[in-house]
Design an enzyme around this catalytic site. Structure first.
Site, PDB file in Angstrom:
ATOM      1  N   SER A   4     -18.942 -63.359  48.397  1.00 45.94           N
ATOM      2  CA  SER A   4     -18.492 -64.632  47.823  1.00 45.94           C
ATOM      3  C   SER A   4     -17.440 -64.364  46.753  1.00 45.94           C
ATOM      4  O   SER A   4     -17.434 -63.289  46.140  1.00 45.94           O
ATOM      5  CB  SER A   4     -19.668 -65.388  47.195  1.00 45.94           C
ATOM      6  OG  SER A   4     -19.229 -66.522  46.475  1.00 45.94           O
ATOM      7  N   TYR A  14     -26.512 -66.214  40.904  1.00 53.94           N
ATOM      8  CA  TYR A  14     -25.835 -65.984  42.181  1.00 53.94           C
ATOM      9  C   TYR A  14     -24.729 -64.938  42.090  1.00 53.94           C
ATOM     10  O   TYR A  14     -24.664 -64.037  42.944  1.00 53.94           O
ATOM     11  CB  TYR A  14     -25.302 -67.319  42.694  1.00 53.94           C
ATOM     12  CG  TYR A  14     -24.716 -67.310  44.077  1.00 53.94           C
ATOM     13  CD1 TYR A  14     -25.539 -67.260  45.204  1.00 53.94           C
ATOM     14  CD2 TYR A  14     -23.342 -67.404  44.264  1.00 53.94           C
ATOM     15  CE1 TYR A  14     -24.995 -67.290  46.482  1.00 53.94           C
ATOM     16  CE2 TYR A  14     -22.794 -67.430  45.533  1.00 53.94           C
ATOM     17  CZ  TYR A  14     -23.623 -67.367  46.645  1.00 53.94           C
ATOM     18  OH  TYR A  14     -23.081 -67.394  47.905  1.00 53.94           O
TER      19      TYR A  14
END
Length: 259
Positions: free
Chosen positions: A144, A157
């Site tokens: 990501s 995250y």
């Protein structure tokens, strides 16, 4: 239709929706035999049957919680027995966990790390022996932009995604001399079901969608197929000199200085 993955066998985790589903559809189109892994059989059984009918290559569904090593090993054994070999692993399974660091509960921290970091490692560790025996293997981890840039309010995250990129680089170097390639892709905002759900939860979904698109130099949000095509390139022999590398797919947003 071309056959960029002719005679290749790929395992795709998180294949039931979003990026994983797009990868499955594209890989089947490009000639691969597939094993679709997801935590629920309902997410992948119909898709597997549809792809096999449409493209004529074996496509099986296997249930596994990527956080559970025994389940992963059982699924990999099932895939190997059915398809004979595993050439490609695409780690798409993931979960968004965004919390204030001071109120984050231990179980949510663990869930984030287990799914987003330990899960890919479980799969890699399970497919590596067969790949090493044949001195051929291709692993693509879906990371990501959170693994490159920090967005406030998204902890923990980014911690997991930084770790996944680090693991990609480390394993890519570790096994480079034995015919194994390990790379990752870092998508920005992609219009997956999870993104749609988040937008729907906003006070004004249309306004938030427009705001997010305006942040991107290309003035639009990405779609899962665009990530899938990058995975296809990395998983094919066209990318055989690319290793221990991460490719950012975010429409250029991470290169722009925002006030």
């Amino acid at each position: 239709m071309s056959d960029r993955l002719h005679n290749k066998t790929a395992v795709i985790t998180g294949a039931g929706s979003g990026i994983g589903r797009a990868v499955a559809q594209l890989f089947a189109q490009q000639g691969a035999s597939l094993a679709l892994l997801d935590i629920k059989i309902d997410n992948i059984e119909v898709l597997a049957a549809h792809l096999e009918r449409q493209f004529g290559h074996r496509c099986i569904a296997a249930v596994a919680d990527v956080t559970q090593q025994e389940q992963v090993e059982h699924a990999v054994a099932q895939v190997t027995a059915a398809l004979g070999k595993i050439d490609i692993l695409i780690n798409c399974a993931g979960v968004n966990v965004f919390h204030d660091p001071l109120t984050l509960k231990q179980n949510e921290w663990q869930r984030c790390m287990d799914v987003n970091l330990h899960g890919p490692y479980n799969l890699i560790r399970s497919v590596l022996p067969g790949m090493l025996t044949r001195q051929y293997g291709n692993v693509v981890n879906i990371a990501s932009v959170h693994g490159h840039k920090i967005i406030p309010g998204t902890f923990p995250y980014p911690v997991a995604k930084h770790g996944l990129i680090g693991m990609t680089r480390s394993l890519g170097i570790e096994y480079a001399s034995q015919g194994i390639l390990v790379n990752s892709i870092s998508p920005g905002l992609i219009m997956t079901p999870a993104a749609e759900k988040w937008l729907a939860s906003c006070p004004d979904p249309d306004a938030e969608r427009a705001r997010q698109a305006a942040l991107l130099p290309c003035n639009r949000i990405g779609n899962p197929d665009e990530v899938a095509y990058t995975a296809l390139f990395l998983a094919s022999d066209e990318a055989r000199f690319i290793n221990a590398t991460d490719i950012v797919i975010d429409g250029g947003r991470s290169q722009v200085y925002h006030n």
